[in-house]
Design a protein around this motif. Structure first.
Motif, PDB file in Angstrom:
ATOM      1  N   VAL A  10      -6.698   1.929  -0.174  1.00 15.08           N
ATOM      2  CA  VAL A  10      -5.825   1.318   0.425  1.00 15.08           C
ATOM      3  C   VAL A  10      -5.468   1.107   1.659  1.00 15.08           C
ATOM      4  O   VAL A  10      -3.957  -0.060  -0.178  1.00 15.08           O
ATOM      5  CB  VAL A  10      -6.821  -0.032  -0.142  1.00 15.08           C
ATOM      6  CG1 VAL A  10      -6.827  -1.408   1.273  1.00 15.08           C
ATOM      7  CG2 VAL A  10      -7.870  -0.155  -0.501  1.00 15.08           C
ATOM      8  N   ARG A  11      -4.683   1.273   2.315  1.00 15.98           N
ATOM      9  CA  ARG A  11      -3.142   1.617   2.988  1.00 15.98           C
ATOM     10  C   ARG A  11      -2.933  -0.503   3.352  1.00 15.98           C
ATOM     11  O   ARG A  11      -1.326  -0.956   4.065  1.00 15.98           O
ATOM     12  CB  ARG A  11      -2.729   2.204   4.079  1.00 15.98           C
ATOM     13  CG  ARG A  11      -4.073   2.107   5.286  1.00 15.98           C
ATOM     14  CD  ARG A  11      -3.755   3.311   6.358  1.00 15.98           C
ATOM     15  NE  ARG A  11      -3.618   4.398   5.510  1.00 15.98           N
ATOM     16  CZ  ARG A  11      -4.717   4.860   5.670  1.00 15.98           C
ATOM     17  NH1 ARG A  11      -6.429   4.377   5.863  1.00 15.98           N
ATOM     18  NH2 ARG A  11      -5.372   5.949   5.265  1.00 15.98           N
ATOM     19  N   ALA A  12      -3.632  -0.989   3.697  1.00 12.95           N
ATOM     20  CA  ALA A  12      -3.019  -2.324   3.879  1.00 12.95           C
ATOM     21  C   ALA A  12      -3.924  -3.059   3.839  1.00 12.95           C
ATOM     22  O   ALA A  12      -5.595  -3.134   3.580  1.00 12.95           O
ATOM     23  CB  ALA A  12      -2.733  -2.491   5.604  1.00 12.95           C
ATOM     24  N   HIS A  54      -5.990  -6.296  -0.293  1.00 10.53           N
ATOM     25  CA  HIS A  54      -6.084  -4.961  -0.927  1.00 10.53           C
ATOM     26  C   HIS A  54      -6.271  -3.846  -1.127  1.00 10.53           C
ATOM     27  O   HIS A  54      -6.052  -3.288  -2.290  1.00 10.53           O
ATOM     28  CB  HIS A  54      -8.269  -4.976  -0.799  1.00 10.53           C
ATOM     29  CG  HIS A  54      -9.278  -6.048  -0.946  1.00 10.53           C
ATOM     30  ND1 HIS A  54      -9.250  -7.110  -1.987  1.00 10.53           N
ATOM     31  CD2 HIS A  54      -9.790  -6.340  -0.013  1.00 10.53           C
ATOM     32  CE1 HIS A  54      -9.884  -7.909  -2.133  1.00 10.53           C
ATOM     33  NE2 HIS A  54     -10.294  -7.719  -0.600  1.00 10.53           N
ATOM     34  N   GLN A  55      -4.764  -4.189   0.026  1.00  9.70           N
ATOM     35  CA  GLN A  55      -3.979  -3.024  -0.508  1.00  9.70           C
ATOM     36  C   GLN A  55      -3.319  -2.511  -1.386  1.00  9.70           C
ATOM     37  O   GLN A  55      -2.516  -3.360  -2.807  1.00  9.70           O
ATOM     38  CB  GLN A  55      -2.373  -3.156   0.552  1.00  9.70           C
ATOM     39  CG  GLN A  55      -1.408  -2.190   0.318  1.00  9.70           C
ATOM     40  CD  GLN A  55      -0.062  -2.125   0.727  1.00  9.70           C
ATOM     41  OE1 GLN A  55       0.119  -3.523   2.305  1.00  9.70           O
ATOM     42  NE2 GLN A  55       0.995  -1.403   0.926  1.00  9.70           N
ATOM     43  N   ASN A  56      -3.403  -0.796  -2.115  1.00 10.49           N
ATOM     44  CA  ASN A  56      -3.111  -0.574  -3.128  1.00 10.49           C
ATOM     45  C   ASN A  56      -2.183   0.565  -3.650  1.00 10.49           C
ATOM     46  O   ASN A  56      -2.424   0.645  -4.535  1.00 10.49           O
ATOM     47  CB  ASN A  56      -4.528  -0.437  -4.609  1.00 10.49           C
ATOM     48  CG  ASN A  56      -5.316   0.724  -3.114  1.00 10.49           C
ATOM     49  OD1 ASN A  56      -5.066   1.042  -2.759  1.00 10.49           O
ATOM     50  ND2 ASN A  56      -6.213   0.578  -3.396  1.00 10.49           N
ATOM     51  N   VAL A  59       1.310   2.266  -0.738  1.00  7.68           N
ATOM     52  CA  VAL A  59       1.991   2.505   0.565  1.00  7.68           C
ATOM     53  C   VAL A  59       2.081   3.629   1.007  1.00  7.68           C
ATOM     54  O   VAL A  59       2.266   4.532   0.199  1.00  7.68           O
ATOM     55  CB  VAL A  59       3.389   1.568   0.636  1.00  7.68           C
ATOM     56  CG1 VAL A  59       4.466   1.790   1.559  1.00  7.68           C
ATOM     57  CG2 VAL A  59       3.620   0.514  -0.597  1.00  7.68           C
ATOM     58  N   ILE A  88       0.469  -5.434  -4.681  1.00  6.28           N
ATOM     59  CA  ILE A  88      -0.093  -4.636  -4.106  1.00  6.28           C
ATOM     60  C   ILE A  88       0.019  -3.556  -5.274  1.00  6.28           C
ATOM     61  O   ILE A  88      -1.419  -2.817  -5.608  1.00  6.28           O
ATOM     62  CB  ILE A  88       0.685  -3.792  -3.235  1.00  6.28           C
ATOM     63  CG1 ILE A  88       0.997  -4.252  -2.312  1.00  6.28           C
ATOM     64  CG2 ILE A  88       0.419  -2.243  -3.747  1.00  6.28           C
ATOM     65  CD1 ILE A  88       2.343  -3.693  -1.369  1.00  6.28           C
ATOM     66  N   ASN A 113      -3.590  -4.941  -7.303  1.00  8.63           N
ATOM     67  CA  ASN A 113      -4.780  -4.441  -7.593  1.00  8.63           C
ATOM     68  C   ASN A 113      -4.852  -2.626  -7.395  1.00  8.63           C
ATOM     69  O   ASN A 113      -6.029  -2.345  -7.704  1.00  8.63           O
ATOM     70  CB  ASN A 113      -4.268  -4.175  -5.237  1.00  8.63           C
ATOM     71  CG  ASN A 113      -4.724  -5.569  -4.681  1.00  8.63           C
ATOM     72  OD1 ASN A 113      -5.273  -6.463  -5.156  1.00  8.63           O
ATOM     73  ND2 ASN A 113      -4.076  -5.722  -3.135  1.00  8.63           N
ATOM     74  N   SER A 114      -3.832  -2.393  -7.277  1.00 13.39           N
ATOM     75  CA  SER A 114      -3.182  -0.669  -7.864  1.00 13.39           C
ATOM     76  C   SER A 114      -4.388  -0.342  -9.719  1.00 13.39           C
ATOM     77  O   SER A 114      -4.754  -0.089  -9.698  1.00 13.39           O
ATOM     78  CB  SER A 114      -2.383   0.111  -8.027  1.00 13.39           C
ATOM     79  OG  SER A 114      -2.594   1.363  -8.509  1.00 13.39           O
TER      80      SER A 114
END
Length: 367
Positions: free
Chosen positions: A275-277, A280-282, A284, A310, A313-314
Protein backbone atom coordinates in the motif's frame (compact mmCIF):
# COMPACT_ATOMS: atom_id res chain seq x y z
CA UNK A 1 9.91 -1.96 22.82
CA UNK A 2 9.89 -4.35 19.83
CA UNK A 3 7.88 -7.39 20.83
CA UNK A 4 9.49 -10.79 20.27
CA UNK A 5 6.86 -13.54 20.40
CA UNK A 6 8.04 -17.02 19.56
CA UNK A 7 7.91 -18.00 15.91
CA UNK A 8 5.53 -20.79 16.87
CA UNK A 9 2.93 -18.12 17.70
CA UNK A 10 1.64 -18.19 14.16
CA UNK A 11 4.93 -18.12 12.33
CA UNK A 12 5.56 -21.74 11.37
CA UNK A 13 2.30 -23.63 11.84
CA UNK A 14 1.82 -25.93 8.84
CA UNK A 15 -1.25 -27.82 10.08
CA UNK A 16 -3.84 -25.31 8.89
CA UNK A 17 -7.05 -25.84 6.96
CA UNK A 18 -8.21 -23.69 4.01
CA UNK A 19 -10.85 -22.02 6.17
CA UNK A 20 -8.14 -20.90 8.60
CA UNK A 21 -5.95 -19.70 5.74
CA UNK A 22 -8.77 -17.67 4.21
CA UNK A 23 -9.61 -16.16 7.59
CA UNK A 24 -6.07 -15.31 8.69
CA UNK A 25 -4.68 -14.29 5.31
CA UNK A 26 -7.59 -12.58 3.62
CA UNK A 27 -6.57 -11.51 0.12
CA UNK A 28 -3.39 -13.62 -0.02
CA UNK A 29 -4.57 -15.59 -3.04
CA UNK A 30 -5.30 -12.73 -5.44
CA UNK A 31 -2.70 -13.90 -7.97
CA UNK A 32 -4.08 -17.45 -7.92
CA UNK A 33 -7.61 -16.11 -8.39
CA UNK A 34 -6.43 -14.05 -11.39
CA UNK A 35 -4.95 -17.15 -13.02
CA UNK A 36 -8.05 -19.23 -12.34
CA UNK A 37 -10.36 -16.61 -13.88
CA UNK A 38 -8.20 -16.42 -17.00
CA UNK A 39 -7.97 -20.20 -17.37
CA UNK A 40 -11.71 -20.73 -16.99
CA UNK A 41 -12.17 -18.59 -20.07
CA UNK A 42 -9.83 -20.83 -22.06
CA UNK A 43 -10.76 -24.30 -20.85
CA UNK A 44 -8.77 -26.82 -18.84
CA UNK A 45 -4.97 -26.86 -18.86
CA UNK A 46 -4.02 -29.85 -21.02
CA UNK A 47 -1.03 -32.17 -20.50
CA UNK A 48 0.58 -30.64 -23.61
CA UNK A 49 0.36 -27.16 -22.06
CA UNK A 50 2.76 -28.15 -19.26
CA UNK A 51 5.23 -29.82 -21.64
CA UNK A 52 8.79 -28.53 -21.15
CA UNK A 53 10.17 -29.08 -24.65
CA UNK A 54 10.33 -25.29 -25.12
CA UNK A 55 12.60 -24.79 -22.10
CA UNK A 56 16.30 -25.65 -22.32
CA UNK A 57 17.00 -25.62 -18.59
CA UNK A 58 15.75 -24.29 -15.28
CA UNK A 59 12.46 -26.18 -14.98
CA UNK A 60 10.82 -29.23 -13.40
CA UNK A 61 7.65 -31.18 -14.19
CA UNK A 62 6.09 -32.76 -11.13
CA UNK A 63 3.02 -34.63 -9.90
CA UNK A 64 1.17 -34.93 -6.63
CA UNK A 65 -0.57 -38.29 -6.41
CA UNK A 66 -2.11 -39.91 -3.35
CA UNK A 67 -0.49 -37.35 -1.04
CA UNK A 68 2.99 -37.94 -2.45
CA UNK A 69 5.24 -35.80 -4.62
CA UNK A 70 6.84 -37.22 -7.79
CA UNK A 71 9.34 -35.62 -10.18
CA UNK A 72 8.32 -36.42 -13.75
CA UNK A 73 11.01 -34.47 -15.60
CA UNK A 74 13.85 -32.16 -14.66
CA UNK A 75 15.79 -29.72 -16.79
CA UNK A 76 18.53 -28.57 -14.44
CA UNK A 77 22.17 -27.82 -15.06
CA UNK A 78 23.29 -30.19 -12.29
CA UNK A 79 25.94 -27.88 -10.86
CA UNK A 80 24.64 -24.33 -10.74
CA UNK A 81 21.93 -22.44 -8.94
CA UNK A 82 19.08 -24.11 -10.84
CA UNK A 83 19.56 -27.32 -8.87
CA UNK A 84 19.59 -25.64 -5.45
CA UNK A 85 16.55 -23.56 -6.33
CA UNK A 86 14.66 -26.58 -7.65
CA UNK A 87 15.42 -28.53 -4.49
CA UNK A 88 14.19 -25.62 -2.36
CA UNK A 89 10.91 -25.54 -4.28
CA UNK A 90 10.52 -29.32 -4.11
CA UNK A 91 11.10 -29.23 -0.35
CA UNK A 92 8.42 -26.55 0.00
CA UNK A 93 6.03 -28.60 -2.11
CA UNK A 94 6.73 -31.73 -0.11
CA UNK A 95 6.26 -29.90 3.20
CA UNK A 96 2.91 -28.56 2.02
CA UNK A 97 1.87 -32.09 1.03
CA UNK A 98 3.14 -34.07 3.99
CA UNK A 99 1.90 -31.65 6.67
CA UNK A 100 -1.55 -31.26 5.18
CA UNK A 101 -4.38 -32.31 7.51
CA UNK A 102 -6.76 -32.74 4.58
CA UNK A 103 -6.61 -34.68 1.30
CA UNK A 104 -4.99 -32.80 -1.54
CA UNK A 105 -6.03 -33.28 -5.17
CA UNK A 106 -3.96 -35.26 -7.65
CA UNK A 107 -2.31 -32.75 -10.00
CA UNK A 108 0.48 -32.47 -12.54
CA UNK A 109 2.29 -29.20 -13.24
CA UNK A 110 5.57 -27.61 -14.33
CA UNK A 111 7.56 -24.88 -12.60
CA UNK A 112 10.50 -22.68 -13.53
CA UNK A 113 13.37 -21.76 -11.22
CA UNK A 114 15.16 -19.02 -13.15
CA UNK A 115 14.45 -15.36 -12.48
CA UNK A 116 12.66 -14.96 -15.82
CA UNK A 117 10.59 -18.06 -16.50
CA UNK A 118 9.76 -17.32 -20.14
CA UNK A 119 12.41 -15.03 -21.61
CA UNK A 120 10.62 -14.80 -24.95
CA UNK A 121 7.28 -14.07 -23.23
CA UNK A 122 5.71 -16.63 -25.56
CA UNK A 123 2.76 -17.33 -23.26
CA UNK A 124 3.68 -20.73 -21.85
CA UNK A 125 1.66 -22.05 -18.91
CA UNK A 126 4.08 -22.58 -16.03
CA UNK A 127 4.44 -21.83 -12.33
CA UNK A 128 7.08 -19.17 -11.66
CA UNK A 129 8.48 -16.74 -9.08
CA UNK A 130 7.39 -13.58 -10.87
CA UNK A 131 5.88 -12.26 -14.08
CA UNK A 132 5.43 -9.13 -16.14
CA UNK A 133 1.90 -7.86 -16.70
CA UNK A 134 1.99 -9.34 -20.23
CA UNK A 135 2.77 -12.81 -18.83
CA UNK A 136 -0.83 -13.44 -17.84
CA UNK A 137 -0.56 -17.21 -18.42
CA UNK A 138 2.10 -17.58 -15.68
CA UNK A 139 0.91 -18.82 -12.29
CA UNK A 140 2.87 -17.29 -9.43
CA UNK A 141 4.34 -19.40 -6.62
CA UNK A 142 6.54 -18.61 -3.57
CA UNK A 143 10.20 -18.45 -4.51
CA UNK A 144 13.07 -20.65 -3.35
CA UNK A 145 14.09 -18.28 -0.55
CA UNK A 146 11.09 -19.26 1.55
CA UNK A 147 12.95 -22.53 2.08
CA UNK A 148 16.58 -21.43 1.96
CA UNK A 149 18.97 -19.28 -0.04
CA UNK A 150 22.25 -21.15 0.49
CA UNK A 151 24.52 -18.13 0.87
CA UNK A 152 26.55 -17.15 3.91
CA UNK A 153 24.89 -13.72 3.80
CA UNK A 154 21.37 -15.17 3.72
CA UNK A 155 20.41 -18.74 4.75
CA UNK A 156 17.31 -20.68 5.83
CA UNK A 157 14.11 -18.64 6.04
CA UNK A 158 13.03 -19.47 9.59
CA UNK A 159 16.59 -18.92 10.79
CA UNK A 160 16.70 -15.48 9.15
CA UNK A 161 13.37 -14.48 10.68
CA UNK A 162 14.50 -15.63 14.12
CA UNK A 163 17.78 -13.70 13.85
CA UNK A 164 15.92 -10.57 12.76
CA UNK A 165 13.55 -10.70 15.71
CA UNK A 166 16.23 -11.47 18.28
CA UNK A 167 18.45 -8.61 17.13
CA UNK A 168 15.75 -6.09 16.29
CA UNK A 169 16.13 -2.69 17.95
CA UNK A 170 13.61 0.01 18.77
CA UNK A 171 12.70 2.35 15.93
CA UNK A 172 14.33 5.46 17.42
CA UNK A 173 17.60 3.57 17.89
CA UNK A 174 17.91 2.48 14.29
CA UNK A 175 20.40 4.12 11.93
CA UNK A 176 18.59 7.00 10.22
CA UNK A 177 19.84 6.21 6.73
CA UNK A 178 18.63 4.47 3.59
CA UNK A 179 20.58 1.27 3.06
CA UNK A 180 21.26 -0.68 -0.14
CA UNK A 181 23.77 -3.37 -1.00
CA UNK A 182 23.78 -5.24 -4.28
CA UNK A 183 25.34 -6.07 -7.62
CA UNK A 184 25.21 -3.21 -10.10
CA UNK A 185 25.57 -5.38 -13.20
CA UNK A 186 22.24 -7.17 -12.79
CA UNK A 187 20.37 -3.97 -13.64
CA UNK A 188 22.75 -1.15 -14.52
CA UNK A 189 19.97 1.23 -15.52
CA UNK A 190 17.97 1.10 -12.27
CA UNK A 191 20.78 0.35 -9.85
CA UNK A 192 23.11 2.78 -11.58
CA UNK A 193 20.47 5.49 -11.12
CA UNK A 194 20.33 4.62 -7.42
CA UNK A 195 24.10 4.95 -7.10
CA UNK A 196 24.02 8.37 -8.75
CA UNK A 197 21.07 9.61 -6.69
CA UNK A 198 22.73 8.70 -3.38
CA UNK A 199 26.35 9.58 -4.08
CA UNK A 200 27.70 11.79 -1.28
CA UNK A 201 24.37 11.99 0.57
CA UNK A 202 24.47 11.90 4.36
CA UNK A 203 21.11 10.09 4.53
CA UNK A 204 22.30 7.22 2.34
CA UNK A 205 24.44 4.13 2.90
CA UNK A 206 24.59 2.67 -0.60
CA UNK A 207 27.42 0.47 -1.86
CA UNK A 208 27.95 -1.98 -4.68
CA UNK A 209 28.83 -5.60 -3.91
CA UNK A 210 30.60 -7.56 -6.65
CA UNK A 211 30.47 -11.34 -6.75
CA UNK A 212 33.31 -13.70 -7.63
CA UNK A 213 30.76 -16.45 -8.32
CA UNK A 214 27.25 -17.41 -7.21
CA UNK A 215 28.29 -17.76 -3.55
CA UNK A 216 31.37 -15.61 -2.88
CA UNK A 217 31.84 -11.84 -2.98
CA UNK A 218 35.13 -10.44 -4.26
CA UNK A 219 37.78 -9.31 -1.81
CA UNK A 220 37.35 -5.63 -2.62
CA UNK A 221 33.66 -5.51 -1.78
CA UNK A 222 33.52 -8.18 0.92
CA UNK A 223 33.68 -5.55 3.65
CA UNK A 224 30.65 -3.77 2.20
CA UNK A 225 28.51 -6.90 2.10
CA UNK A 226 26.01 -7.23 4.95
CA UNK A 227 24.21 -10.37 6.16
CA UNK A 228 20.55 -9.95 5.38
CA UNK A 229 19.55 -9.90 9.07
CA UNK A 230 21.86 -6.93 9.72
CA UNK A 231 19.87 -4.79 7.28
CA UNK A 232 17.29 -4.40 10.05
CA UNK A 233 19.59 -1.99 11.90
CA UNK A 234 18.58 0.72 9.41
CA UNK A 235 15.34 2.69 9.32
CA UNK A 236 15.07 2.68 5.53
CA UNK A 237 15.83 -0.24 3.21
CA UNK A 238 15.96 0.28 -0.55
CA UNK A 239 14.71 -2.54 -2.76
CA UNK A 240 15.58 -2.72 -6.47
CA UNK A 241 14.76 -5.17 -9.23
CA UNK A 242 17.58 -7.09 -10.89
CA UNK A 243 17.53 -8.29 -14.49
CA UNK A 244 14.16 -9.72 -13.44
CA UNK A 245 12.58 -9.69 -10.02
CA UNK A 246 14.84 -9.55 -6.96
CA UNK A 247 14.37 -12.11 -4.19
CA UNK A 248 15.62 -9.81 -1.43
CA UNK A 249 12.33 -7.96 -1.11
CA UNK A 250 10.67 -10.48 1.21
CA UNK A 251 13.67 -10.37 3.57
CA UNK A 252 13.62 -6.59 3.79
CA UNK A 253 9.90 -6.72 4.57
CA UNK A 254 10.71 -8.96 7.53
CA UNK A 255 12.58 -6.08 9.19
CA UNK A 256 10.92 -3.54 11.48
CA UNK A 257 12.02 -0.92 8.96
CA UNK A 258 10.54 0.95 6.00
CA UNK A 259 11.10 -0.57 2.58
CA UNK A 260 11.59 1.98 -0.20
CA UNK A 261 10.91 0.48 -3.61
CA UNK A 262 11.02 1.97 -7.09
CA UNK A 263 8.00 1.48 -9.34
CA UNK A 264 8.10 -2.21 -10.12
CA UNK A 265 7.74 -4.02 -13.43
CA UNK A 266 7.96 -7.57 -12.08
CA UNK A 267 5.02 -8.92 -10.07
CA UNK A 268 5.40 -11.29 -7.10
CA UNK A 269 2.62 -13.09 -5.19
CA UNK A 270 2.58 -10.52 -2.36
CA UNK A 271 2.89 -7.32 -4.39
CA UNK A 272 -0.83 -6.53 -4.39
CA UNK A 273 -0.55 -6.21 -0.59
CA UNK A 274 1.82 -3.25 -0.87
CA UNK A 275 0.00 0.00 0.00
CA UNK A 276 1.71 3.17 -1.22
CA UNK A 277 -0.41 5.84 0.48
CA UNK A 278 -3.09 6.51 3.07
CA UNK A 279 -3.55 5.35 6.67
CA UNK A 280 -2.59 1.76 5.77
CA UNK A 281 0.57 2.68 3.89
CA UNK A 282 3.20 -0.04 4.42
CA UNK A 283 6.07 0.93 2.09
CA UNK A 284 7.36 3.96 0.19
CA UNK A 285 7.35 4.03 -3.60
CA UNK A 286 9.75 6.15 -5.66
CA UNK A 287 10.40 6.65 -9.35
CA UNK A 288 12.51 4.10 -11.24
CA UNK A 289 15.24 6.73 -11.69
CA UNK A 290 15.14 7.60 -7.95
CA UNK A 291 14.68 11.27 -8.80
CA UNK A 292 12.36 11.69 -5.81
CA UNK A 293 14.26 9.45 -3.39
CA UNK A 294 15.96 12.27 -1.46
CA UNK A 295 12.70 14.18 -1.10
CA UNK A 296 10.89 11.15 0.29
CA UNK A 297 13.66 10.15 2.69
CA UNK A 298 13.90 13.70 4.01
CA UNK A 299 10.13 13.78 4.48
CA UNK A 300 10.27 10.57 6.53
CA UNK A 301 13.08 11.97 8.64
CA UNK A 302 11.13 15.16 9.29
CA UNK A 303 7.94 13.29 10.22
CA UNK A 304 9.06 10.46 12.51
CA UNK A 305 5.55 9.59 13.71
CA UNK A 306 4.34 9.04 10.15
CA UNK A 307 7.45 6.99 9.40
CA UNK A 308 6.93 4.81 12.45
CA UNK A 309 3.30 4.24 11.45
CA UNK A 310 4.40 3.01 8.01
CA UNK A 311 6.88 0.67 9.68
CA UNK A 312 4.23 -0.72 12.04
CA UNK A 313 1.84 -1.28 9.13
CA UNK A 314 4.57 -3.14 7.28
CA UNK A 315 5.31 -5.43 10.22
CA UNK A 316 1.64 -6.27 10.74
CA UNK A 317 1.03 -7.09 7.08
CA UNK A 318 4.27 -8.77 6.05
CA UNK A 319 6.56 -9.88 8.90
CA UNK A 320 3.75 -11.06 11.16
CA UNK A 321 1.29 -11.96 8.44
CA UNK A 322 1.56 -12.68 4.75
CA UNK A 323 5.28 -13.52 4.61
CA UNK A 324 5.22 -16.04 7.47
CA UNK A 325 5.95 -19.70 6.68
CA UNK A 326 2.34 -20.46 7.64
CA UNK A 327 1.06 -18.05 4.98
CA UNK A 328 3.34 -19.61 2.41
CA UNK A 329 2.12 -23.16 3.05
CA UNK A 330 -1.43 -21.80 2.81
CA UNK A 331 -0.55 -20.32 -0.57
CA UNK A 332 0.91 -23.60 -1.84
CA UNK A 333 -2.15 -25.63 -0.89
CA UNK A 334 -4.52 -23.07 -2.38
CA UNK A 335 -2.47 -23.27 -5.56
CA UNK A 336 -2.89 -27.08 -5.59
CA UNK A 337 -6.64 -26.83 -5.03
CA UNK A 338 -7.29 -24.15 -7.64
CA UNK A 339 -4.98 -25.71 -10.23
CA UNK A 340 -6.86 -29.00 -9.86
CA UNK A 341 -10.09 -27.22 -10.74
CA UNK A 342 -8.84 -25.95 -14.11
CA UNK A 343 -6.37 -28.63 -15.23
CA UNK A 344 -6.63 -32.18 -16.53
CA UNK A 345 -6.08 -34.86 -13.85
CA UNK A 346 -2.74 -36.68 -14.17
CA UNK A 347 -2.34 -40.19 -15.51
CA UNK A 348 -0.13 -41.61 -12.75
CA UNK A 349 0.71 -44.93 -14.42
CA UNK A 350 2.90 -46.01 -17.31
CA UNK A 351 3.88 -49.40 -18.69
CA UNK A 352 7.50 -50.37 -18.08
CA UNK A 353 8.72 -53.82 -19.21
CA UNK A 354 5.16 -54.97 -19.55
CA UNK A 355 4.16 -53.90 -16.04
CA UNK A 356 2.27 -50.89 -14.69
CA UNK A 357 4.59 -48.51 -12.84
CA UNK A 358 4.03 -45.15 -11.18
CA UNK A 359 5.40 -42.34 -13.32
CA UNK A 360 8.33 -40.27 -12.17
CA UNK A 361 10.74 -40.39 -9.27
CA UNK A 362 9.48 -40.09 -5.70
CA UNK A 363 10.62 -36.90 -3.97
CA UNK A 364 12.43 -38.92 -1.30
CA UNK A 365 14.50 -40.70 -3.95
CA UNK A 366 15.11 -37.62 -6.10
CA UNK A 367 16.59 -35.55 -3.28
Amino acid sequence: MIDRPSLAAYGSNYGVFPTECNSKFLGLFKEIERSVTRQKGLGKVSPSAIDLSWKTYGAVRAMIYNQKLFIIEEKLDGKGYHSTRALAILHQLNRAVTTSLFLLPNIEFSFAVDDIADVSHAHHTIWAFSRLAIDDEIWLMPDFGYWSWPLELVGEYDQIRAAMRENEVEWDKKISKALWRGALKTNKQVRGALMRATRGKEWADVEEVTWKNMTDVTGGSAAAALPIAEHCAYKFLIHTEGHGYSGRGKYLLNCASIVIMHKAQWIEPHHHLLVRAGPHQNFVEVERDFSDLEEKVEELLQHPQRAEAIMNNSMAVFRDGYLTPTAQVCYWRQLFLEWAGVSSPPDPWEVVDGKNSLRGTPFETFV
